[in-house]
Write an enzyme that holds these catalytic residues in place. Sequence first.
Site, PDB file in Angstrom:
ATOM      1  CG  HIS A   1       0.922   5.327   7.337  1.00  0.00           C
ATOM      2  ND1 HIS A   1       0.224   6.532   7.371  1.00  0.00           N
ATOM      3  CD2 HIS A   1      -0.073   4.357   6.817  1.00  0.00           C
ATOM      4  CE1 HIS A   1      -1.161   6.297   7.165  1.00  0.00           C
ATOM      5  NE2 HIS A   1      -1.177   4.812   7.005  1.00  0.00           N
TER       6      HIS A   1
ATOM      7  CG  HIS B   1      -5.228   8.269   5.869  1.00  0.00           C
ATOM      8  ND1 HIS B   1      -5.478   7.494   4.705  1.00  0.00           N
ATOM      9  CD2 HIS B   1      -4.393   7.334   6.409  1.00  0.00           C
ATOM     10  CE1 HIS B   1      -5.199   6.479   4.401  1.00  0.00           C
ATOM     11  NE2 HIS B   1      -4.537   6.172   5.665  1.00  0.00           N
TER      12      HIS B   1
ATOM     13  CG  HIS C   1      -0.889   5.947   2.365  1.00  0.00           C
ATOM     14  ND1 HIS C   1      -0.512   4.935   2.421  1.00  0.00           N
ATOM     15  CD2 HIS C   1      -2.138   5.918   3.219  1.00  0.00           C
ATOM     16  CE1 HIS C   1      -0.935   4.177   3.401  1.00  0.00           C
ATOM     17  NE2 HIS C   1      -2.233   4.877   4.031  1.00  0.00           N
TER      18      HIS C   1
ATOM     19  CG  HIS D   1     -20.760   0.690  23.278  1.00  0.00           C
ATOM     20  ND1 HIS D   1     -19.945  -0.032  24.163  1.00  0.00           N
ATOM     21  CD2 HIS D   1     -21.298  -0.252  22.392  1.00  0.00           C
ATOM     22  CE1 HIS D   1     -19.993  -1.210  23.661  1.00  0.00           C
ATOM     23  NE2 HIS D   1     -20.770  -1.317  22.679  1.00  0.00           N
TER      24      HIS D   1
ATOM     25  CD  GLU E   1      -7.614   3.526   1.611  1.00  0.00           C
ATOM     26  OE1 GLU E   1      -6.397   2.771   1.546  1.00  0.00           O
ATOM     27  OE2 GLU E   1      -7.785   4.174   2.537  1.00  0.00           O
TER      28      GLU E   1
ATOM     29  CG  HIS F   1     -26.183  -3.154  19.973  1.00  0.00           C
ATOM     30  ND1 HIS F   1     -26.194  -1.905  20.540  1.00  0.00           N
ATOM     31  CD2 HIS F   1     -24.878  -4.037  20.058  1.00  0.00           C
ATOM     32  CE1 HIS F   1     -24.698  -1.682  20.775  1.00  0.00           C
ATOM     33  NE2 HIS F   1     -24.166  -2.879  20.632  1.00  0.00           N
TER      34      HIS F   1
ATOM     35  CD  GLU G   1      -4.084   3.231   8.412  1.00  0.00           C
ATOM     36  OE1 GLU G   1      -4.166   4.162   7.303  1.00  0.00           O
ATOM     37  OE2 GLU G   1      -3.137   2.465   8.441  1.00  0.00           O
TER      38      GLU G   1
ATOM     39  NE  ARG H   1      -3.446   2.703   0.536  1.00  0.00           N
ATOM     40  CZ  ARG H   1      -3.496   3.775   0.030  1.00  0.00           C
ATOM     41  NH1 ARG H   1      -2.294   4.032  -0.854  1.00  0.00           N
ATOM     42  NH2 ARG H   1      -4.478   4.670   0.246  1.00  0.00           N
TER      43      ARG H   1
END
Length: 459
Positions: A216, A173, A171, A354, A238, A398, A177, A168
């Site tokens: 990374h 973001h 890059h 939660h 992505e 749930h 991540e 990969r």
Amino acid sequence: MIWTQCITTTLLLSSIKAALAAPAAPSAATNPLRGDENLIGYSSTNTISNENTETISYQLAPGQTEAAIVGLYLDFDDVEDPQPLRGDKGGTNPGPRNTEMNKMYSDKYAPPGTDSGATVNAQWPLALSGMILGKEKSGWSRQQNQDVLPAATEMAGVNMRLEAAGYRELHWHVAAEWAIVLNGSCRIQAVNDNGQTFIDDVGKGDVWFFPPGIPHSIQALENGVEFMLVFDDGSFSETNTFLATEIFAHNPRDVLSKDLSVPVSAFQNIPQDQLFIFPGTPAPTNISIQNITGPAGSIPQPQSYSYHFSSQPAQQLEGGSVKIVDPLSFPIASGFSAALVTINPGGMREIHWHPSSDEWTFFIQGRGRATLFTPPSKATTFDYLAGDVAYFPKSNSHYIENTGVEELIVLEVLKADHYSDVSLAQWIGLTSKQIVQDTLNLSNETLSQMTTEKKIVVS
């Protein structure tokens, strides 16, 4: 005035001539694509098809004759022609229908009688996500975000496979991540904003985290790798990452020359298009060969971007097991908390919610179902298979029930500084019995069996 009237008369005559000259629209009688006008509405000459739809041959799944409110899981796998029936509710479905989908998601086809109204959609099968295929059979990527699951506003997921030595590409973001390795192994590298470097090899069950903006790369080791990435932005895509190939392609070469202190000719062979996922030179077995450090040195271990979650023992429970990774044990991942839950056949992740975060869940193995309850009275039951994503909004209750014959393994991810939930059973067990009895009309015998402990997974 006379001149104006003449113009008006002339225009009117021109319009009439044009209308007379225009070809008439074809009538239905002269057009073989259309029927006769006499077919509109009632006519004694009309005929209808009187096909009998009440003679459908079908069989029922075990539990399908039980009262709908009992809500047993219906296994349609071996049912030849499943029908949307529960107890005395529903009716037959002559078709058209997608029988295979009906078998896979039986609670959509024949929902429990406790379902009510319509909650947000809490399900997305990654099998329906379009694949991005890497170059030269080097791997693939597929994603889930708000485009396909609108309720998932806080988190998005990317499932990625890299073949042996596949990359990969370098890059970064805007989003953070968080990742878990599903199978195989890979080498991850990064450089932070202080110039400190990081490198590590991670295998099945291990976790990594890269903060926003930290560049990374990921390269599969000799046996390939597959992993699940989770981002802290539901709209993340992505295809909108910052790629090394793109930044080189879209800056003037003279500028690159000045910036990197090399001649312009050095860039004559750089890629003109992004690589994204591509094959590469196999990583050296000795990781220290690639461990480059500058004046700032390496990232200190407490701030490391990897966590060897696979080596953490799971807590054994009544109906399965669980282990948790959150900032209390993995400090750099300050906004991510996760639980890896194994549920034995017949077991269930207890009813819970939660209070501090939505829950993004990935089904790693097996099959299960969950009922999402949203106040005041909306409830929807969803079925999940391996490869499906679930999304449960903050404080919406749930459970996750194992409806298969093998262990069900799920990954629950929260955007929170620690993992926490509220157990329905424990709440009831720790509340005054008189209050519970007055509210729910439960017997003393039933109340005496209530637990005061959080079981997490029940058998």
